[in-house]
Design an enzyme around this catalytic site. Structure first.
Site, PDB file in Angstrom:
ATOM      1  N   GLU A   1       7.224   7.059   5.065  1.00  0.00           N
ATOM      2  CA  GLU A   1       7.470   5.386   4.052  1.00  0.00           C
ATOM      3  C   GLU A   1       8.960   5.274   4.755  1.00  0.00           C
ATOM      4  O   GLU A   1      10.355   4.806   3.747  1.00  0.00           O
ATOM      5  CB  GLU A   1       7.943   6.029   2.310  1.00  0.00           C
ATOM      6  CG  GLU A   1       6.386   6.714   2.296  1.00  0.00           C
ATOM      7  CD  GLU A   1       6.403   7.565   0.539  1.00  0.00           C
ATOM      8  OE1 GLU A   1       7.852   6.964   0.214  1.00  0.00           O
ATOM      9  OE2 GLU A   1       5.420   7.349   0.225  1.00  0.00           O
TER      10      GLU A   1
ATOM     11  N   GLU B   1      -3.878   8.724   1.278  1.00  0.00           N
ATOM     12  CA  GLU B   1      -3.215   9.785   0.169  1.00  0.00           C
ATOM     13  C   GLU B   1      -3.306   8.770  -0.637  1.00  0.00           C
ATOM     14  O   GLU B   1      -3.031   8.623  -1.898  1.00  0.00           O
ATOM     15  CB  GLU B   1      -1.754   9.103  -0.098  1.00  0.00           C
ATOM     16  CG  GLU B   1      -1.267  10.113   0.898  1.00  0.00           C
ATOM     17  CD  GLU B   1       0.764  10.303   1.173  1.00  0.00           C
ATOM     18  OE1 GLU B   1       0.981   9.943  -0.509  1.00  0.00           O
ATOM     19  OE2 GLU B   1       1.066  10.466   1.781  1.00  0.00           O
TER      20      GLU B   1
ATOM     21  N   HIS C   1      -2.067   4.412  -2.722  1.00  0.00           N
ATOM     22  CA  HIS C   1      -2.009   4.959  -4.250  1.00  0.00           C
ATOM     23  C   HIS C   1      -2.264   3.356  -4.936  1.00  0.00           C
ATOM     24  O   HIS C   1      -1.369   2.854  -4.828  1.00  0.00           O
ATOM     25  CB  HIS C   1      -0.758   5.027  -4.023  1.00  0.00           C
ATOM     26  CG  HIS C   1      -0.231   6.302  -3.595  1.00  0.00           C
ATOM     27  ND1 HIS C   1      -1.070   7.599  -4.094  1.00  0.00           N
ATOM     28  CD2 HIS C   1       0.912   6.700  -2.930  1.00  0.00           C
ATOM     29  CE1 HIS C   1      -0.210   8.806  -3.009  1.00  0.00           C
ATOM     30  NE2 HIS C   1       0.429   7.980  -2.824  1.00  0.00           N
TER      31      HIS C   1
ATOM     32  N   ASP D   1      -5.649   7.646  -4.295  1.00  0.00           N
ATOM     33  CA  ASP D   1      -6.076   7.442  -5.620  1.00  0.00           C
ATOM     34  C   ASP D   1      -5.479   6.153  -6.735  1.00  0.00           C
ATOM     35  O   ASP D   1      -5.277   5.333  -5.936  1.00  0.00           O
ATOM     36  CB  ASP D   1      -5.593   8.484  -6.081  1.00  0.00           C
ATOM     37  CG  ASP D   1      -2.977   8.208  -6.323  1.00  0.00           C
ATOM     38  OD1 ASP D   1      -3.262   7.257  -6.162  1.00  0.00           O
ATOM     39  OD2 ASP D   1      -2.415   8.471  -6.621  1.00  0.00           O
TER      40      ASP D   1
ATOM     41  N   ASN E   1       2.748   6.974   7.994  1.00  0.00           N
ATOM     42  CA  ASN E   1       2.270   6.909   7.406  1.00  0.00           C
ATOM     43  C   ASN E   1       3.465   5.907   6.378  1.00  0.00           C
ATOM     44  O   ASN E   1       4.526   6.313   5.857  1.00  0.00           O
ATOM     45  CB  ASN E   1       2.140   7.942   6.642  1.00  0.00           C
ATOM     46  CG  ASN E   1       2.163   8.064   5.391  1.00  0.00           C
ATOM     47  OD1 ASN E   1       0.332   7.725   5.859  1.00  0.00           O
ATOM     48  ND2 ASN E   1       2.202   8.775   4.618  1.00  0.00           N
TER      49      ASN E   1
HETATM   50  C1  XIL Z   1       4.569  13.641  -4.198  1.00  0.00           C
HETATM   51  C2  XIL Z   1       3.656  14.247  -4.490  1.00  0.00           C
HETATM   52  O1  XIL Z   1       2.011  15.054  -5.150  1.00  0.00           O
HETATM   53  C3  XIL Z   1       4.666  15.546  -5.511  1.00  0.00           C
HETATM   54  O2  XIL Z   1       4.418  16.521  -5.877  1.00  0.00           O
HETATM   55  C4  XIL Z   1       5.633  15.219  -4.970  1.00  0.00           C
HETATM   56  O3  XIL Z   1       6.664  15.702  -6.660  1.00  0.00           O
HETATM   57  C5  XIL Z   1       6.987  14.261  -4.654  1.00  0.00           C
HETATM   58  O4  XIL Z   1       5.851  13.765  -3.545  1.00  0.00           O
HETATM   59  N1  XIL Z   1       3.978   9.536  -1.057  1.00  0.00           N
HETATM   60  C6  XIL Z   1       3.884  10.706  -0.848  1.00  0.00           C
HETATM   61  C7  XIL Z   1       3.515  12.453  -0.864  1.00  0.00           C
HETATM   62  O5  XIL Z   1       3.826  10.937   1.146  1.00  0.00           O
HETATM   63  O6  XIL Z   1       4.306  13.127  -0.444  1.00  0.00           O
HETATM   64  C8  XIL Z   1       3.751  12.010  -2.401  1.00  0.00           C
HETATM   65  O7  XIL Z   1       3.896  13.349  -2.726  1.00  0.00           O
HETATM   66  C9  XIL Z   1       3.457  11.075  -2.696  1.00  0.00           C
HETATM   67  C10 XIL Z   1       3.819   9.262  -2.534  1.00  0.00           C
END
Ligand code: XIL
Length: 371
Positions: free
Chosen positions: A182, A287, A259, A289, A223
């Site tokens: 990020e 990731e 996400h 969802d 990422n």
């Molecule tokens: C999140 C985890 O799922 C949580 O448990 C933690 O508190 C914070 O991080 N982007 C990412 C992940 O790259 O590492 C994040 O994961 C979600 C957003």
């Protein structure tokens, strides 16, 4: 449009082409070194996988892709369906938190890799590959890094030591590292934070180079979230990736976190991925969802299934999209409601580990012709 749902996503193992079934059974894997799925006895706890069900792992591997999931190190040791599902349905694991810098170095120079090791061991036992996540995260570095008022030079040393130590520790065990997580603002510019402020933009190229020295075979990724469709943020990511490639920095892939809010999978995700693959990079959905307002309705769950399927189809349609990982395994272990109260139900299994329409739609998308 979503193709009509067929009734056969649970066709038996016997339906697999014989050569592939043999490869999986003998553990020889594909040319890429793909490991075979585990025998059920390697996992503990009751299995939510129906007898004879073809797993997402198998279906994806038949299409030359992987299915992955982010896992919690503690949950992998539970006497619950969690380890069974994680071990059976997925060929790739990401440690949800265990490999992040704040977890692996709780005070300067004092490393603790126990949780990360448990995830790596689990993956080995289940002959799964691993995505390492994440070596640098400019806004989520250990709290002590900014609190202790180090000089910029010292911050650079601490970053180098961290990257080399962690990537070196897991050398050979990691398929791909999210080296830089990020890095961008919504406008596509570099996001301010401890690393950028102390080291300038070079923290990105340097981290990639250090990771490459420590583990020359790992695929190295940037990422990012919110860069799945074409827009200012993905334009910035594209410029960053292009300039790193032009400078000969070891960058091999782009992770699109994905996400999504229900109904908001960008229509131009494929086109966007393809401009990155045209740079000679691979891409992955890292990731996935799809969140909705809770409590979930049947209609929303059906629409969620379409969103999941459309992401799978996008990856199938992009030759150099290597796979799709879910973030998290089930609704009861979700990061979503913690961050966004009132939202959730974002995953492919519900809190009782029952497959949701999204799980069925993923299996169907993976078996569709012409992807
Ligand atoms: C999140 C985890 O799922 C949580 O448990 C933690 O508190 C914070 O991080 N982007 C990412 C992940 O790259 O590492 C994040 O994961 C979600 C957003």
């Amino acid at each position: 449009m979503h193709a009509p749902r067929r009734n056969s996503p649970r066709a038996g193992l016997w339906a697999m082409p014989t050569a592939l079934a043999l490869l999986l059974a003998t553990g020889c894997g594909s040319g890429d070194g793909d490991p075979a799925p585990p025998s059920p006895s390697q996992s503990t706890g009751p299995s939510p996988t129906a007898p004879g069900e073809r797993t997402m792992r198998q279906l994806a591997e038949e299409r030359g892709k992987y299915m992955g999931v982010a896992v919690d190190a503690d949950a992998l040791g539970e006497e619950s369906p969690y380890p069974r599902l994680a071990g059976e349905q997925f060929g790739m694991l990401t440690a949800e938190n265990a490999m992040k810098w704040p977890q692996t170095e709780r005070s300067p120079g004092s490393t603790s890799y126990e949780d990360a090791d448990r995830v790596v061991d689990f993956a080995k036992r289940h002959r799964q590959r691993l995505r390492g996540h994440a070596l640098t995260w400019n806004t989520h570095e250990p709290q002590w890094l900014s609190a202790q008022k180090f000089s910029d030079e010292r911050i650079g040393e601490l970053l180098r030591e961290h990257v080399q130590d962690e990537a070196g520790r897991y050398k050979g065990a990691i398929y791909a590292w999210d080296v830089v997580n990020e890095p961008l603002t919504g406008k596509g510019t570099l996001k301010p934070g401890t690393l950028l402020d102390a080291l300038g933009p070079d923290y990105i190229a340097d981290s990639l180079r250090w990771a490459h020295q420590a583990d020359p075979d790992a695929r190295l990724y940037l990422n990012e979230f919110g860069a799945e469709g074409i827009g200012p943020k993905s334009d910035g990511l594209y410029r960053l990736a292009k300039s790193l490639k032009e400078k000969g920095v070891p960058l091999h892939g782009i992770g699109f976190e994905s996400h999504f809010e229900l109904g908001k999978v960008p229509k131009d995700m494929r086109q966007n991925m393809e401009r990155f693959t045209a740079l000679g990079l691979e891409v992955a959905v890292t990731e996935l969802d799809v969140r909705m307002r809770t409590p979930a309705t049947d209609d929303a769950l059906e629409r969620q299934a379409e969103d999941y399927a459309s992401v799978i189809r996008t990856c199938l349609n992009v030759e150099k999209c290597v796979g799709v990982s879910f973030w998290n395994l089930h609704d009861g272990a979700s990061h979503v409601p913690k961050k966004r109260p009132g939202w959730g139900a974002a995953h492919a299994y519900d809190a009782q580990y029952r497959p949701k329409p999204a799980r069925e739609a993923v299996a169907e998308a993976l078996t569709e012709e012409g992807g």
